[in-house]
Write a protein that holds these residues in place. Sequence first.
Motif, PDB file in Angstrom:
ATOM      1  N   GLN A 195       0.827  -1.205   0.000  1.00 52.54           N
ATOM      2  CA  GLN A 195       0.000   0.000   0.000  1.00 52.54           C
ATOM      3  C   GLN A 195       0.863   1.257   0.000  1.00 52.54           C
ATOM      4  OE1 GLN A 195      -3.063  -0.383  -0.498  1.00 52.54           O
ATOM      5  NE2 GLN A 195      -3.857   1.709  -0.287  1.00 52.54           N
ATOM      6  N   THR A 196       1.994   1.227   0.676  1.00 52.55           N
ATOM      7  CA  THR A 196       2.892   2.386   0.663  1.00 52.55           C
ATOM      8  C   THR A 196       3.450   2.634  -0.727  1.00 52.55           C
ATOM      9  OG1 THR A 196       3.499   1.927   2.979  1.00 52.55           O
ATOM     10  CG2 THR A 196       4.934   3.392   1.721  1.00 52.55           C
ATOM     11  N   ALA A 197       3.825   1.551  -1.406  1.00 50.76           N
ATOM     12  CA  ALA A 197       4.316   1.698  -2.779  1.00 50.76           C
ATOM     13  C   ALA A 197       3.200   2.147  -3.717  1.00 50.76           C
ATOM     14  CB  ALA A 197       4.916   0.378  -3.254  1.00 50.76           C
ATOM     15  N   TYR A 198       1.984   1.709  -3.475  1.00 50.81           N
ATOM     16  CA  TYR A 198       0.853   2.095  -4.325  1.00 50.81           C
ATOM     17  C   TYR A 198       0.547   3.579  -4.189  1.00 50.81           C
ATOM     18  CZ  TYR A 198      -3.966   2.371  -6.032  1.00 50.81           C
ATOM     19  OH  TYR A 198      -5.108   2.724  -6.704  1.00 50.81           O
ATOM     20  N   LEU A 199       0.712   4.120  -3.007  1.00 45.93           N
ATOM     21  CA  LEU A 199       0.462   5.535  -2.772  1.00 45.93           C
ATOM     22  C   LEU A 199       1.654   6.423  -3.108  1.00 45.93           C
ATOM     23  CD1 LEU A 199      -1.496   5.324   0.607  1.00 45.93           C
ATOM     24  CD2 LEU A 199      -2.416   5.593  -1.712  1.00 45.93           C
ATOM     25  N   GLY A 200       2.718   5.844  -3.684  1.00 44.89           N
ATOM     26  CA  GLY A 200       3.868   6.630  -4.102  1.00 44.89           C
ATOM     27  C   GLY A 200       4.807   7.005  -2.990  1.00 44.89           C
ATOM     28  N   GLY A 201       4.791   6.262  -1.890  1.00 42.67           N
ATOM     29  CA  GLY A 201       5.681   6.569  -0.776  1.00 42.67           C
ATOM     30  C   GLY A 201       7.101   6.078  -1.017  1.00 42.67           C
ATOM     31  N   LEU A 202       8.032   6.684  -0.319  1.00 43.84           N
ATOM     32  CA  LEU A 202       9.439   6.314  -0.410  1.00 43.84           C
ATOM     33  C   LEU A 202       9.757   5.265   0.665  1.00 43.84           C
ATOM     34  CD1 LEU A 202      12.225   6.779  -1.693  1.00 43.84           C
ATOM     35  CD2 LEU A 202      12.605   8.590  -0.007  1.00 43.84           C
ATOM     36  N   ILE A 203      10.261   4.107   0.246  1.00 43.40           N
ATOM     37  CA  ILE A 203      10.554   2.994   1.149  1.00 43.40           C
ATOM     38  C   ILE A 203      12.060   2.819   1.222  1.00 43.40           C
ATOM     39  CG2 ILE A 203      10.121   0.562   1.644  1.00 43.40           C
ATOM     40  CD1 ILE A 203       7.661   0.718  -0.121  1.00 43.40           C
ATOM     41  N   LEU A 204      12.552   2.530   2.400  1.00 43.41           N
ATOM     42  CA  LEU A 204      13.979   2.326   2.635  1.00 43.41           C
ATOM     43  C   LEU A 204      14.193   0.950   3.247  1.00 43.41           C
ATOM     44  CD1 LEU A 204      16.930   3.323   2.805  1.00 43.41           C
ATOM     45  CD2 LEU A 204      16.362   4.308   5.047  1.00 43.41           C
ATOM     46  N   PHE A 205      15.032   0.121   2.591  1.00 43.66           N
ATOM     47  CA  PHE A 205      15.422  -1.195   3.101  1.00 43.66           C
ATOM     48  C   PHE A 205      16.820  -1.075   3.706  1.00 43.66           C
ATOM     49  CE2 PHE A 205      12.079  -2.357   0.242  1.00 43.66           C
ATOM     50  CZ  PHE A 205      11.528  -3.516   0.773  1.00 43.66           C
ATOM     51  N   VAL A 206      16.954  -1.538   4.939  1.00 45.54           N
ATOM     52  CA  VAL A 206      18.220  -1.431   5.664  1.00 45.54           C
ATOM     53  C   VAL A 206      18.627  -2.825   6.141  1.00 45.54           C
ATOM     54  CG1 VAL A 206      19.439  -0.390   7.612  1.00 45.54           C
ATOM     55  CG2 VAL A 206      17.645   0.895   6.427  1.00 45.54           C
ATOM     56  N   GLY A 207      19.854  -3.207   5.841  1.00 42.21           N
ATOM     57  CA  GLY A 207      20.436  -4.468   6.320  1.00 42.21           C
ATOM     58  C   GLY A 207      21.932  -4.401   6.165  1.00 42.21           C
ATOM     59  N   ALA A 223      11.065  -3.479  -5.312  1.00 40.53           N
ATOM     60  CA  ALA A 223      10.061  -2.550  -4.792  1.00 40.53           C
ATOM     61  C   ALA A 223      10.221  -1.132  -5.314  1.00 40.53           C
ATOM     62  CB  ALA A 223      10.098  -2.543  -3.260  1.00 40.53           C
ATOM     63  N   GLY A 224      11.271  -0.859  -6.099  1.00 37.35           N
ATOM     64  CA  GLY A 224      11.512   0.509  -6.542  1.00 37.35           C
ATOM     65  C   GLY A 224      11.820   1.435  -5.392  1.00 37.35           C
ATOM     66  N   ALA A 225      12.564   0.946  -4.413  1.00 39.76           N
ATOM     67  CA  ALA A 225      12.841   1.702  -3.193  1.00 39.76           C
ATOM     68  C   ALA A 225      14.334   1.977  -3.073  1.00 39.76           C
ATOM     69  CB  ALA A 225      12.331   0.934  -1.969  1.00 39.76           C
ATOM     70  N   GLY A 337       6.209  -4.771  -2.619  1.00 40.66           N
ATOM     71  CA  GLY A 337       6.447  -3.436  -3.162  1.00 40.66           C
ATOM     72  C   GLY A 337       6.351  -3.396  -4.675  1.00 40.66           C
ATOM     73  N   GLU A 338       6.823  -4.455  -5.329  1.00 45.97           N
ATOM     74  CA  GLU A 338       6.709  -4.526  -6.784  1.00 45.97           C
ATOM     75  C   GLU A 338       5.244  -4.550  -7.225  1.00 45.97           C
ATOM     76  OE1 GLU A 338       8.477  -7.336 -10.396  1.00 45.97           O
ATOM     77  OE2 GLU A 338       8.111  -8.181  -8.400  1.00 45.97           O
ATOM     78  N   SER A 339       4.420  -5.301  -6.521  1.00 52.45           N
ATOM     79  CA  SER A 339       2.996  -5.347  -6.842  1.00 52.45           C
ATOM     80  C   SER A 339       2.343  -3.976  -6.665  1.00 52.45           C
ATOM     81  CB  SER A 339       2.301  -6.378  -5.952  1.00 52.45           C
ATOM     82  OG  SER A 339       0.913  -6.415  -6.194  1.00 52.45           O
ATOM     83  N   GLY A 340       2.716  -3.264  -5.603  1.00 52.47           N
ATOM     84  CA  GLY A 340       2.160  -1.926  -5.394  1.00 52.47           C
ATOM     85  C   GLY A 340       2.574  -0.942  -6.478  1.00 52.47           C
ATOM     86  N   GLN A 341       3.832  -1.017  -6.928  1.00 46.15           N
ATOM     87  CA  GLN A 341       4.289  -0.127  -7.996  1.00 46.15           C
ATOM     88  C   GLN A 341       3.564  -0.411  -9.309  1.00 46.15           C
ATOM     89  OE1 GLN A 341       6.156   2.420  -7.659  1.00 46.15           O
ATOM     90  NE2 GLN A 341       7.248   2.131  -5.726  1.00 46.15           N
ATOM     91  N   LYS A 342       3.335  -1.676  -9.604  1.00 40.86           N
ATOM     92  CA  LYS A 342       2.615  -2.023 -10.838  1.00 40.86           C
ATOM     93  C   LYS A 342       1.174  -1.513 -10.793  1.00 40.86           C
ATOM     94  CE  LYS A 342       5.301  -6.136 -12.045  1.00 40.86           C
ATOM     95  NZ  LYS A 342       5.263  -7.609 -12.257  1.00 40.86           N
ATOM     96  N   ARG A 343       0.528  -1.619  -9.663  1.00 43.83           N
ATOM     97  CA  ARG A 343      -0.839  -1.100  -9.539  1.00 43.83           C
ATOM     98  C   ARG A 343      -0.877   0.414  -9.705  1.00 43.83           C
ATOM     99  NH1 ARG A 343      -2.723  -2.649  -3.894  1.00 43.83           N
ATOM    100  NH2 ARG A 343      -4.350  -1.166  -4.506  1.00 43.83           N
ATOM    101  N   ARG A 344       0.101   1.095  -9.131  1.00 45.88           N
ATOM    102  CA  ARG A 344       0.132   2.559  -9.229  1.00 45.88           C
ATOM    103  C   ARG A 344       0.341   3.010 -10.665  1.00 45.88           C
ATOM    104  NH1 ARG A 344       4.087   6.267  -9.405  1.00 45.88           N
ATOM    105  NH2 ARG A 344       5.686   4.675  -9.124  1.00 45.88           N
TER     106      ARG A 344
END
Length: 386
Positions: A195-207, A223-225, A337-344
């Motif tokens: 849902q965050t990716a669908y709404l155009g939010g910026l996501i950060l993965f940390v590891g 996820a395009g993040a 995240g990939e699914s949310g970007q495709k929907r957006r």
Amino acid sequence: MILRNSALRQGRQVFTASCKASQSAPTGLRALSTDRLSPLPTAYADPSTLTTSSPQVAAAAAAATAVSNPRVLSAVAQATSSSPKKGPKRGKTASVSNRVANQFRRSEAIKDSIGDLGSTVEHRFRPSSLLQDPPRPEDVTLELLMSAQCHMGHHASLWNPANQRYIYGVRSGIHIISLEEIAASLRRAAKVVEQTAYLGGLILFVGNRKGQMEVVSRAAELAGACHLFSKWVPGTITNRDQILGKEQLKIVNEKDETLTGFEKHLLERRPMMPQLVVVLNPLENFTLLNECAQENIPTIGLVDTNGDPTKVTYVIPGNDDSIRSVSVIAGVLGRAGESGQKRRLADAAKGICTWRKPAELRGAAKEEATEKEDSHISAVMEQIRL
């Protein structure tokens, strides 16, 4: 040489005296002359092909057949000491080849006789498949989580009592995490990421543990993040004007196309903050979690039994030490995240914008429109005057 001859002579005298006392000299001589060690088989020669052509073997045979003659013993000892030391000669390889061929034929016959027994493995596990083709949220099963060792916790003496509701039991002193809790928490976190990716939010993965660089990079790519696999710089969020002030910004539309004409606004705009942070090792990134809490940024964390689940917003209980476990968790979130970007992007192609412009950006757009309108009016007035 003199010492060796004297030792041999002394040994012969003692042996002869003991044989006369027990009147069993022929038996002792026969045992000494016939007790020979057979050569061991090697990888190059068959035991039957080995001969006694070695100087050491010949000297030992001569010493066994002439025990009663001290002159012969000294001559044999001298020949043995003066002869060069050489290893056993390699024999023919024909017998070895035949033996290998016979073993191969026997193994093939055994395979033919039991070929129909057992099970057929249709899908073989490949470690790289977790990175190249991660599972989707709907593909998450308890068998997948168990095979990835997501249920393995730490020693019972290292546990955090706040994780009690996620623990299934103890086995051999190790806490076992409930697979049902892992699956439910992972599906909930996947919905948040989607849902965050669908709404155009910026996501950060940390590891930033050893071996997590490829995992984090692949999840962020799907996820395009953004991703971070190095040490977190304290103040990157709370003091972002000084740390991220020189980073480049751009303004895009709902189709991710870069828009021009906002250069003046970009010079005055503050650096962006992520709308969601996914942390794969919360223990080492407590500073990042504290900064996110200060700025009200939601976080998703993979928390082991020795971690504190109260530090993150959405908890995913699981094993954070296994690379395979981390790959499954990060891969599922990346697929979400990939699914949310495709929907957006699909809705943007239909003219539907799923996200709202920030307040400062709307103000900049209004100012730009006003300037264009004023410039147009002034141009028209100049033409009227002329």
